[in-house]
Scaffold this active site. Structure first.
Site, PDB file in Angstrom:
ATOM      1  N   GLU A  88      54.557  28.366  42.988  1.00  0.00           N
ATOM      2  CA  GLU A  88      54.497  29.771  43.384  1.00  0.00           C
ATOM      3  C   GLU A  88      54.056  30.620  42.204  1.00  0.00           C
ATOM      4  OE1 GLU A  88      57.631  31.048  46.051  1.00  0.00           O
ATOM      5  OE2 GLU A  88      57.891  32.870  44.885  1.00  0.00           O
ATOM      6  N   ASP A  99      53.934  34.779  41.389  1.00  0.00           N
ATOM      7  CA  ASP A  99      54.501  35.993  41.980  1.00  0.00           C
ATOM      8  C   ASP A  99      54.078  37.288  41.312  1.00  0.00           C
ATOM      9  OD1 ASP A  99      56.025  34.448  43.688  1.00  0.00           O
ATOM     10  OD2 ASP A  99      57.793  34.471  42.414  1.00  0.00           O
ATOM     11  N   GLU A 111      55.894  40.861  42.297  1.00  0.00           N
ATOM     12  CA  GLU A 111      56.907  41.484  43.137  1.00  0.00           C
ATOM     13  C   GLU A 111      57.238  42.857  42.564  1.00  0.00           C
ATOM     14  OE1 GLU A 111      59.270  37.599  44.836  1.00  0.00           O
ATOM     15  OE2 GLU A 111      59.693  38.279  42.803  1.00  0.00           O
TER      16      GLU A 111
END
Length: 339
Positions: free
Chosen positions: A155, A157, A159
């Site tokens: 993953e 990210d 955010e």
């Protein structure tokens, strides 16, 4: 999605003044109070505030210098979001506008929403323009990331942790490889991400992962498999995004809750660009084995880009897992030695 719980923000603490007139009987109490404040400060690691706050962006000549060999943006038109993405949850909280060129996600007390790409990718340059929730966004999280679908997932990210009106969003970045994360870096941006659209870019190739904000690199995660650090280079990933309620931890460790009187909270997306290797379980990668015709496949930071990176990390990075001795008393990941 790589988020921590209540340790997602730092407390602002003031220094205790000491007086010569304190009698000896007060010393144990003051020692206890000092230790308590120190521990609270360490627990609340994520929104790190200096007394001056993040420094405003001041353009300089090197920040205006283009990166040699930089790939020009390729805007995919004719219904980008209709053709290339699918709503994964909260169907009635997602809307596609402007003949597929603009997508909005809404959050209210009943539900949030999310979408993902129909294609999977194994390496690429991914751009998305986002405009975040305006006003008091405390308790909300807007996520934009790449993720595989296996148990030991990879993953990458971006955010965005909401905050009260007038306070900056916290941009949270993380990298998972083979199910292991805990590689968070966080930033306060040098602009208001709710006032207009801004471009957030992930460049992912076999050598490194680069995070860009409006063409300014803010983070680099290098392939260090040679020293035993897993790197995401075998699992294809989809592009995901969502808006959801995380008032238990997202803003100042959960101390500031979501103000539902301001709902619905809306995030907007446009100008998705993907110069990437599409993965198929039947055909494998759409890219040639060496991908020499794609500049991002071997992209690394040149001298001008390194200057931009250092500027972003010096003035706008507010948390770095490599420096967190409280969370990692035995030391952070081996990759931190090479940062």
């Amino acid at each position: 999605m790589g988020l921590l719980s209540s340790s997602s923000s730092r407390l602002s603490t003031s220094h205790l003044t000491r007086s010569r007139s304190i009698i000896p009987s007060c010393i144990p109490f003051l020692a206890f109070l000092s230790v308590s404040i120190f521990l609270l400060y360490q627990v609340d690691v994520y929104i790190a505030r200096t007394r001056k706050g993040p420094r405003r962006y001041q353009p300089t000549s090197y920040l205006l210098t283009p990166i040699p060999g930089e790939v020009k943006s390729r805007v995919i038109t004719n219904g980008t979001f209709d053709r290339l993405f699918e709503i994964t949850w909260g169907d009635d909280h997602a809307d596609i506008h402007e003949e597929g060129e603009l997508l909005t996600l809404r959050l209210d007390k009943r539900s949030g929403s999310g979408f993902r790409s129909k294609d999977e990718y194994l390496f690429g340059k991914i751009d998305m323009q986002l405009k975040l929730v305006e006003g008091n966004s405390a308790g909300t999280v807007t996520a934009y990331y790449l993720s595989s679908e296996d148990d030991f997932h990879d993953e990458i990210d971006f955010e965005f942790l909401g905050n009260t009106s007038g306070d900056p969003y916290t941009l949270h970045t993380n990298v998972y490889s083979q199910g292991k994360g805990d590689r968070e870096q966080q930033f306060f941006l040098w602009f208001d991400p709710t006032a207009d659209f801004h471009t957030y870019t992930i460049i992912w190739n076999p050598q490194r992962i680069l995070f860009y904000v409006d063409e300014i690199p803010i983070r680099e995660f290098t392939n260090n498999e040679a020293i035993g650090v897993p790197f995401p280079n075998t699992q294809p990933m989809r592009i995901h995004s969502s808006i959801w309620n995380a008032e238990e931890w997202a803003t100042k460790g959960g101390r500031v809750k979501t103000d539902w009187s301001r709902a619905p909270f809306t995030a907007a997306y446009r100008n998705f660009n993907a110069d990437a290797c599409i993965w198929s379980s039947l055909k494998g990668s759409s890219c040639p084995s060496n991908s020499t015709n794609r500049s991002w496949f071997r992209e690394k930071l040149n001298t001008a880009a390194v200057r931009k990176l250092k500027w972003a990390q010096k003035y706008h990075r507010v948390y770095n897992y490599c420096s967190d001795k409280w969370r990692f008393p035995e030391g952070p990941g081996l990759e931190c030695k090479f940062v």
